[in-house]
Scaffold this motif. Sequence first.
Motif, PDB file in Angstrom:
ATOM      1  N   ILE A 110       0.817  -1.207   0.000  1.00 51.86           N
ATOM      2  CA  ILE A 110       0.000   0.000   0.000  1.00 51.86           C
ATOM      3  C   ILE A 110       0.856   1.264   0.000  1.00 51.86           C
ATOM      4  O   ILE A 110       0.484   2.273  -0.603  1.00 51.86           O
ATOM      5  CB  ILE A 110      -0.972  -0.034   1.196  1.00 51.86           C
ATOM      6  CG1 ILE A 110      -1.980  -1.179   0.975  1.00 51.86           C
ATOM      7  CG2 ILE A 110      -1.686   1.292   1.380  1.00 51.86           C
ATOM      8  CD1 ILE A 110      -2.897  -1.447   2.132  1.00 51.86           C
ATOM      9  N   ARG A 111       2.018   1.212   0.630  1.00 46.38           N
ATOM     10  CA  ARG A 111       2.895   2.383   0.659  1.00 46.38           C
ATOM     11  C   ARG A 111       3.258   2.833  -0.752  1.00 46.38           C
ATOM     12  O   ARG A 111       3.382   4.036  -1.020  1.00 46.38           O
ATOM     13  CB  ARG A 111       4.171   2.058   1.434  1.00 46.38           C
ATOM     14  CG  ARG A 111       5.170   3.238   1.474  1.00 46.38           C
ATOM     15  CD  ARG A 111       6.488   2.817   2.100  1.00 46.38           C
ATOM     16  NE  ARG A 111       6.313   2.377   3.468  1.00 46.38           N
ATOM     17  CZ  ARG A 111       6.850   1.277   4.004  1.00 46.38           C
ATOM     18  NH1 ARG A 111       7.606   0.483   3.243  1.00 46.38           N
ATOM     19  NH2 ARG A 111       6.641   0.966   5.255  1.00 46.38           N
ATOM     20  N   TYR A 112       3.430   1.880  -1.662  1.00 46.98           N
ATOM     21  CA  TYR A 112       3.852   2.218  -3.012  1.00 46.98           C
ATOM     22  C   TYR A 112       2.722   2.137  -4.039  1.00 46.98           C
ATOM     23  O   TYR A 112       2.969   2.013  -5.237  1.00 46.98           O
ATOM     24  CB  TYR A 112       5.014   1.301  -3.424  1.00 46.98           C
ATOM     25  CG  TYR A 112       6.230   1.475  -2.543  1.00 46.98           C
ATOM     26  CD1 TYR A 112       6.919   2.682  -2.514  1.00 46.98           C
ATOM     27  CD2 TYR A 112       6.679   0.439  -1.726  1.00 46.98           C
ATOM     28  CE1 TYR A 112       8.031   2.858  -1.698  1.00 46.98           C
ATOM     29  CE2 TYR A 112       7.789   0.598  -0.905  1.00 46.98           C
ATOM     30  CZ  TYR A 112       8.461   1.809  -0.887  1.00 46.98           C
ATOM     31  OH  TYR A 112       9.554   1.985  -0.071  1.00 46.98           O
ATOM     32  N   SER A 113       1.495   2.242  -3.576  1.00 46.15           N
ATOM     33  CA  SER A 113       0.356   2.142  -4.498  1.00 46.15           C
ATOM     34  C   SER A 113       0.314   3.289  -5.500  1.00 46.15           C
ATOM     35  O   SER A 113      -0.287   3.167  -6.574  1.00 46.15           O
ATOM     36  CB  SER A 113      -0.961   2.086  -3.708  1.00 46.15           C
ATOM     37  OG  SER A 113      -1.105   3.236  -2.888  1.00 46.15           O
ATOM     38  N   LEU A 114       0.954   4.423  -5.166  1.00 44.51           N
ATOM     39  CA  LEU A 114       0.988   5.548  -6.105  1.00 44.51           C
ATOM     40  C   LEU A 114       1.678   5.173  -7.413  1.00 44.51           C
ATOM     41  O   LEU A 114       1.454   5.803  -8.447  1.00 44.51           O
ATOM     42  CB  LEU A 114       1.711   6.741  -5.466  1.00 44.51           C
ATOM     43  CG  LEU A 114       1.800   8.022  -6.298  1.00 44.51           C
ATOM     44  CD1 LEU A 114       0.405   8.567  -6.598  1.00 44.51           C
ATOM     45  CD2 LEU A 114       2.637   9.082  -5.572  1.00 44.51           C
ATOM     46  N   LEU A 115       2.469   4.127  -7.392  1.00 50.56           N
ATOM     47  CA  LEU A 115       3.171   3.709  -8.608  1.00 50.56           C
ATOM     48  C   LEU A 115       2.221   3.160  -9.660  1.00 50.56           C
ATOM     49  O   LEU A 115       2.556   3.121 -10.844  1.00 50.56           O
ATOM     50  CB  LEU A 115       4.232   2.650  -8.272  1.00 50.56           C
ATOM     51  CG  LEU A 115       5.331   3.066  -7.294  1.00 50.56           C
ATOM     52  CD1 LEU A 115       6.324   1.932  -7.108  1.00 50.56           C
ATOM     53  CD2 LEU A 115       6.021   4.338  -7.756  1.00 50.56           C
ATOM     54  N   THR A 116       1.043   2.717  -9.245  1.00 52.47           N
ATOM     55  CA  THR A 116       0.096   2.153 -10.203  1.00 52.47           C
ATOM     56  C   THR A 116      -1.258   2.861 -10.222  1.00 52.47           C
ATOM     57  O   THR A 116      -2.090   2.570 -11.079  1.00 52.47           O
ATOM     58  CB  THR A 116      -0.151   0.657  -9.922  1.00 52.47           C
ATOM     59  OG1 THR A 116      -0.499   0.488  -8.545  1.00 52.47           O
ATOM     60  CG2 THR A 116       1.086  -0.167 -10.256  1.00 52.47           C
TER      61      THR A 116
END
Length: 353
Positions: A110-116
């Motif tokens: 969830i921390r890196y969900s901005l990537l998608t």
Amino acid sequence: MEATSARRRNSLGDISVLYVSVLMRAVAAEGKSPTPLLERFRLNDEALASPDARISIPRFMRLGQAAIELTGQPAIGLTMGTLSRPVDAGIAGLAGQCDATIGEALTTLIRYSLLTSHNSRGASHTSHSGQQAHFYSIRPYNVFNFFVVDSVLAAWTQFVRTISGQQAVLERVTIEYPSIGLDAQFEDWFGCPVYFGADSNSITLAPDILHLPSRDAQSAVHAALVRQCEDALRKIRHGWTTGDKVRDLLTPLLRGETPSLETIATRLGTAPWTLQRQLAEEQTGFRELVDETRKELAADYIRETRTSLAEIAWLLGFANPAAFHKAYKRWFDISPGEHRKQFHEEQRVKGIR
């Protein structure tokens, strides 16, 4: 409009075509060919094969609703969950898969969900050391966005099932929108109580799952993938001005009210007068950014969604629909209702909608 790799081309947000692929697999699993949908929404194999390609959030919602109509399955978001794999979340999913424990893995995902994906409504987050995962509110709810909540919560759940090797992984699920009469189906799929009409969208891991080691834990690979995720985030945010950061914070806070300069400054970790000075150096101001952000969002809500004018007024923080109507005419020299009618007629003539 075809899939695009341009970040945030639509102010309401965009999503990776990775999720379109999951949706199309769900359509096939429900016994229907996804080809007509792809043709209707002008999505080709080249677009779906591009790792950076995205489509707007409103377009994804319309695609989901069309999939529901085609399959007759209102809970298609659960089917998407069943078919979700860690890799469908890109490198964020792979990084999470290699993390040490289930709670840490969910937090990484969830921390890196901005990537998608990026949504103007907010960002997902975890709490209680990863035991709870929260999907931001996308009110007002309607038939076009129920499945979005379903698919996100189901994908998170399936992610946990995959890396833990267990089916019973949740303690409870909360969903903001009201029950649509599928409570038993949802509780059977999630394997725990599901509370509709709740204050938030979330899943809560069972206590014995939180610290369970991931079946695919690999510290060296995890570290390498996290570095890739961090690099990708820096590239996304590279070149953001102070104004860009303010806009990014403004949008999810506009609902029902106008955020103050002090509120935004606090979220940016700076003093109000410092924020004012930084914006002045960029030849803009807080009020101007609020107005520009509202204008940009208003145009996309009118063109891309069927959200009512009263709901749009609330989403943009206007005191009432009349105030929104007045502002819209100032921005575009036409009423929002007439603008929407005009746009939809143009799309009908072009055969797009």
